[in-house]
Design an enzyme around this catalytic site. Structure first.
Site, mmCIF file in Angstrom:
data_model
loop_
_atom_site.group_PDB
_atom_site.id
_atom_site.type_symbol
_atom_site.label_atom_id
_atom_site.label_comp_id
_atom_site.label_asym_id
_atom_site.label_seq_id
_atom_site.Cartn_x
_atom_site.Cartn_y
_atom_site.Cartn_z
ATOM 1 N N LYS A 15 19.853 10.803 -6.080
ATOM 2 C CA LYS A 15 18.834 9.710 -6.183
ATOM 3 C C LYS A 15 18.827 8.792 -5.092
ATOM 4 O O LYS A 15 19.805 8.393 -4.334
ATOM 5 C CB LYS A 15 18.902 8.997 -7.532
ATOM 6 C CG LYS A 15 18.343 10.050 -8.592
ATOM 7 C CD LYS A 15 18.117 9.329 -9.944
ATOM 8 C CE LYS A 15 17.496 10.384 -10.889
ATOM 9 N NZ LYS A 15 17.456 10.280 -12.242
ATOM 10 N N ARG A 32 23.297 15.281 -15.631
ATOM 11 C CA ARG A 32 22.079 16.195 -15.188
ATOM 12 C C ARG A 32 22.201 16.259 -13.608
ATOM 13 O O ARG A 32 22.002 15.139 -12.984
ATOM 14 C CB ARG A 32 20.906 15.385 -15.671
ATOM 15 C CG ARG A 32 19.765 16.168 -15.128
ATOM 16 C CD ARG A 32 18.603 15.365 -15.593
ATOM 17 N NE ARG A 32 17.250 16.265 -15.086
ATOM 18 C CZ ARG A 32 16.632 15.947 -14.063
ATOM 19 N NH1 ARG A 32 17.239 15.244 -13.176
ATOM 20 N NH2 ARG A 32 15.315 16.667 -13.663
#
Ligand code: 7PJ
Length: 284
Positions: free
Chosen positions: A229, A263
């Site tokens: 991210k 995840r």
């Protein structure tokens, strides 16, 4: 202490699967959007997507999360028909294997179709707020991941502000979980996710990671998605395809604070890191 007084290890029930959450689990990301930011849409092709999913399973993924709508910051919405055309063939193929199939979607019509096709988990970045979504999940036996997102993907990174980000996000998620339970979804089918990167600045994301024990204290299992991210890019100065070490570091920090589903894009490396962590912590 008699055996009956030992609290059962928490379990996450989803379709034909029951995950023992005394150890962390890995959810491998399978993006089938032409524009997924971190893999450049490389898996927008059924054969390649299937091969990648099978590799993630060999690498130790417990769950495969199929996404046909990009929810990265700034992304445009996709039609129900397009999303279904992308995800359904993969759900049908992967549902035959010994892996729990999760679908990352906000649309009740997509949820209904993928559950019918054998999916075991609905992963909704919108926490089942679309009209009808909660009812579709309640009428099935799938597990559900409720994620916190401030606003919409297209606009969510425009100056996000919070008073106390940890308690605000927690209160939102607990309210959504209680709505599920009130609709007949068993508690053991619900997982909470603070939504790292969704309408949050770097300091919000770090506060959420640091504050994970507050989410764990709700009694619901906690999932976290930090993989590649942008906040990890902010911290390291690295491009999206160079964030493996940063992703592993943040993922392990999340697990150390009680997250039980990670995840991730990089399943093999994450599974290795978790094996080491589990040995150190004496997690069986
Ligand atoms: C997440 C997700 C996440 C859950 C995405 C990306 C953006 N679902 N879907 N949690 N992120 N539950 O992978 O960077 O963090 S899409």
């Amino acid at each position: 202490m008699p055996d009956s007084a030992v609290p059962a290890a928490p379990v996450f029930r989803c379709g034909r699967f029951a995950f023992d959450l005394s150890r962390p689990h890995v959810m491998g990301i399978l993006n089938v959007t032409p524009n997924s930011f971190s893999d450049g849409g490389r898996y927008f092709n059924l054969a390649r997507a299937l091969a990648h999913a099978k590799q993630m399973i060999r690498d130790g993924a417990d769950i495969i999360d199929i996404g046909g709508e990009s929810t990265r910051p700034g992304a445009d919405p996709v039609s129900t028909a397009d999303e279904l055309a992308r995800v359904l063939p993969l759900v049908e193929a992967l549902a035959q294997l010994e892996v729990a199939v999760s679908v990352d979607t906000r649309k009740p019509e997509v949820m209904r179709a993928v559950i019918e096709a054998g999916a075991s988990i609905v992963n909704d970045v919108n926490a089942l707020r679309a009209p009808g979504a909660l009812e579709v999940v309640a009428a099935s036996d799938v597990g559900v991941c409720l994620m916190h997102m401030r606003g919409e993907p297209r606009t969510m990174q425009v100056a996000p502000q919070y008073g106390n980000v940890v308690t605000e996000v927690r209160d939102f998620l607990v309210a959504r979980a209680e709505a599920c339970v009130a609709s007949g979804v068993a508690r053991e089918r619900v997982v909470l996710d603070p939504g790292y990167g969704f309408g949050k600045r770097l300091d919000h994301n770090l506060s959420l990671l640091r504050g994970l024990p507050v989410f764990v204290a709700t009694g619901y299992p906690v999932m976290m998605g930090v993989s590649r991210k942008s906040s990890l890019g902010e911290l390291t100065g690295r491009a999206v395809d160079q964030r493996l070490a940063a992703s592993i570091a943040a993922g392990l920090a999340a697990v150390a604070r009680g997250a039980r589903i990670l995840r991730v894009h990089d399943v093999r490396e994450t599974v290795d890191a978790l094996k080491v962590w589990m040995a150190i912590e004496r997690v069986e």
